[in-house]
Design an enzyme around this catalytic site. Structure first.
Site, mmCIF file in Angstrom:
data_model
loop_
_atom_site.group_PDB
_atom_site.id
_atom_site.type_symbol
_atom_site.label_atom_id
_atom_site.label_comp_id
_atom_site.label_asym_id
_atom_site.label_seq_id
_atom_site.Cartn_x
_atom_site.Cartn_y
_atom_site.Cartn_z
ATOM 1 N N CYS A 2 -24.879 62.234 90.406
ATOM 2 C CA CYS A 2 -24.673 63.564 90.960
ATOM 3 C C CYS A 2 -23.468 63.544 91.878
ATOM 4 C CB CYS A 2 -25.905 64.017 91.744
ATOM 5 S SG CYS A 2 -27.415 64.121 90.741
ATOM 6 N N GLY A 31 -21.813 66.517 87.845
ATOM 7 C CA GLY A 31 -23.082 67.185 87.605
ATOM 8 C C GLY A 31 -22.874 68.613 87.182
ATOM 9 N N ASN A 105 -27.645 61.386 95.644
ATOM 10 C CA ASN A 105 -27.087 60.881 94.389
ATOM 11 C C ASN A 105 -27.655 59.500 94.140
ATOM 12 O OD1 ASN A 105 -25.480 60.076 92.204
ATOM 13 N ND2 ASN A 105 -23.792 59.466 93.532
ATOM 14 N N GLY A 106 -28.365 59.331 93.022
ATOM 15 C CA GLY A 106 -28.899 58.008 92.694
ATOM 16 C C GLY A 106 -30.328 58.070 92.220
ATOM 17 N N TYR A 265 -16.353 55.255 83.271
ATOM 18 C CA TYR A 265 -16.620 56.573 82.699
ATOM 19 C C TYR A 265 -16.707 57.700 83.707
ATOM 20 C CZ TYR A 265 -19.226 60.355 80.450
ATOM 21 O OH TYR A 265 -19.632 61.587 80.006
#
Length: 510
Positions: A2, A31, A105-106, A265
């Site tokens: 995210c 996101g 985030n995670g 990526y």
């Protein structure tokens, strides 16, 4: 995976929401499933807007105009183990103690034991499957132990000690304490990125920002920024013109291991994470990949190098330079189609690849083509790309991946797929090539990928998606639980609908 963002403005009469909205556009790639903003007014009132969809759709001018306050946080959701329901759009909020918003985030890897602890020992109700709500309530429970009318920095740091003690996984968080401060913290291994920046105003005061990637700082003229260290936290007071941010190494660094997949990526090429330029790592990946290709193919086996847009372009360009072969844009991308590997079923993914990429026949006809992509996950996209290349007249197609073979679950926030659905799981390179229909598949070696990313300070990375060895370990049954959640989401995806929730909370005044 995210995107998270937090901003505190020195001028308390200036609304922070417009700048948060703009910052979300720079993090949109992290996101696209949902977006949310929470801001805090001068008297401790929390204003919130969140919903499913892209930032530009959720944050309309009318909605943003109602978000008062000079301090706020934002979140862009990339669905992982939680569902895509509107109820799981972030930031999350709890009103006790003090009023707290959190964006995360995670992923946590010991959720089952944490949920039992919250239910049986702390008596806090967790309403969703989101790790973020769980993490927020753990922090709130730890902060509540101080039982004070007014919180201070030391209380927050002590509460975070409890979070670090209880939670295992990869996480970066930004949060609001109503009427008091903005705070941020990062997991003890530095798996998920989080940066802190400052911007000096003409009157000498400073604004502060926390963000997932450095690109946001540069775009907003935050000229000084740095990465938070693993296990480090920062508290930025709401009246930052009179008080400086306070940093604390809350727990020792376990090991500095950023996620390799960020560089392959996920991150934007113009970002710098943990002092590592994403762009230069991808150039190095192309050079290393070319060296590996030359060990397996003769120079005459390749006529042209073609990238899969967009992430693989940098790698493919340098690969072509080292090989001494022409680089061509063989696929035109439709930018209005989202990522294919997060779509709910196989038929939708296949049709989406055709909607997303259209081949330029002139670049394929009669040629031996080397296609370069950042990675191969399920193989769905790769197979369709190979088919399109051959339908366009390519005589031979070789497929090269900037990343090693992905054989295991990603457990820290990137929802690739279940292990059994990964094309490289229990398959040789030759078998992968046969499945996707190309002459040969050539992967980057893990050693080469690490060489492309490492620095004097960071020599090891979280590489569990390639090796199955996760830096935090996993709770018994966690992988099975993760896969069951994914299956449940896929089965219920047709019931999902986009919503927007605009909330206003009255919190304690400070």
């Amino acid at each position: 995976m995210c995107g998270i963002l937090g901003i505190v403005l020195a001028n308390q009469t200036t609304p922070v929401a417009p700048e948060l909205c703009d910052g979300c556009i720079f993090l949109q790639h992290r996101g696209q499933d949902a977006a949310g903003i929470a801001t805090c007014g001068s008297r401790g009132r929390i204003y919130q807007c969140k919903g499913n969809g892209m930032a530009r759709d959720v944050f309309t001018q009318q909605r943003v105009s109602g978000l008062a306050g000079s301090m706020g946080i934002a979140h862009l959701r990339y669905p992982t183990a939680g569902s895509s329901a509107n109820s799981e759009a972030q930031p999350f909020y709890v009103n006790s103690p003090y009023g707290i918003n959190l964006a995360h985030n995670g992923n946590l890897v010991n959720t089952a034991s944490l949920k039992r602890y919250m239910d049986e020992d702390v008596h806090r109700h967790i309403n969703t499957d989101s790790d973020s709500e769980l993490l927020l309530n753990i922090f709130a429970a730890e902060l509540e132990k101080h039982n004070k009318y007014r919180v201070n920095n030391e209380d927050v740091f002590h509460a975070l000690e409890g979070v670090y003690r209880l939670c295992r996984g990869g996480y970066a968080c930004v949060g609001l304490l109503a009427g008091f401060a903005l705070f941020g913290f990062r997991d003890p291994n530095g798996i998920r990125p989080l940066l802190f920046g400052e911007r000096e105003n003409p009157d000498g005061t400073k604004d502060y920002m926390l963000a997932s990637e450095s690109v946001v700082f540069k775009a907003h003229n935050f000229t000084k920024y740095r990465d938070l260290k693993p296990g480090e936290a920062v508290i930025i007071p709401k009246n930052c013109s009179k008080g400086e941010p306070e940093f604390k190494q809350v727990v020792p660094i376990n090991s500095y291991r950023p996620d390799l997949f960020e560089y392959v990526y996920f991150a934007r090429p113009d970002s710098v994470l943990d002092g590592i330029s994403v762009y230069h790592t991808r150039l190095a990946m192309g050079s290393k990949l070319a060296e590996n290709i030359l060990k397996q193919l003769k120079p005459d086996d390749i006529d042209v190098v073609i990238p899969v847009p967009d992430t693989a372009r940098t790698c493919a360009l340098e690969c072509a330079n080292v090989l001494g072969k022409p680089y061509r844009e063989g696929f035109v991308k439709n930018r209005y189609v989202g990522r294919t590997f997060i779509m709910p079923n196989q038929r939708e993914r296949v049709s989406s690849v055709r909607r997303k990429l259209n081949p330029m026949e002139s670049e394929f006809r009669g040629k031996k083509v080397l296609i370069v992509d950042d990675s191969i996950v399920r193989g769905t996209t790769s197979k369709e790309i190979v088919n399109m290349a051959k339908e366009s007249g390519a005589t031979k197609v070789y497929f090269a991946s900037a990343a090693p073979a992905i054989r295991y679950n990603h457990i820290y926030g990137i929802d690739l797929t279940d292990t059994k659905n990964l094309i490289a799981y229990n398959r040789t390179d030759e078998e992968v090539a046969e499945v996707i229909g190309c002459e040969r598949v050539i992967y980057q070696s893990l050693e080469d990928l690490i060489d492309c990313c490492k620095t004097d300070k960071i020599t090891k990375f979280e590489d569990g998606v390639f090796t199955g060895n996760y830096v935090t370990g996993v709770e018994d049954g966690y992988i099975q639980e993760l896969e069951e959640k994914r299956e449940s989401i896929a089965n219920n995806s047709s019931d999902m609908k986009a919503e927007v929730d605009i909330g206003l909370y009255n919190c304690a005044d400070y």
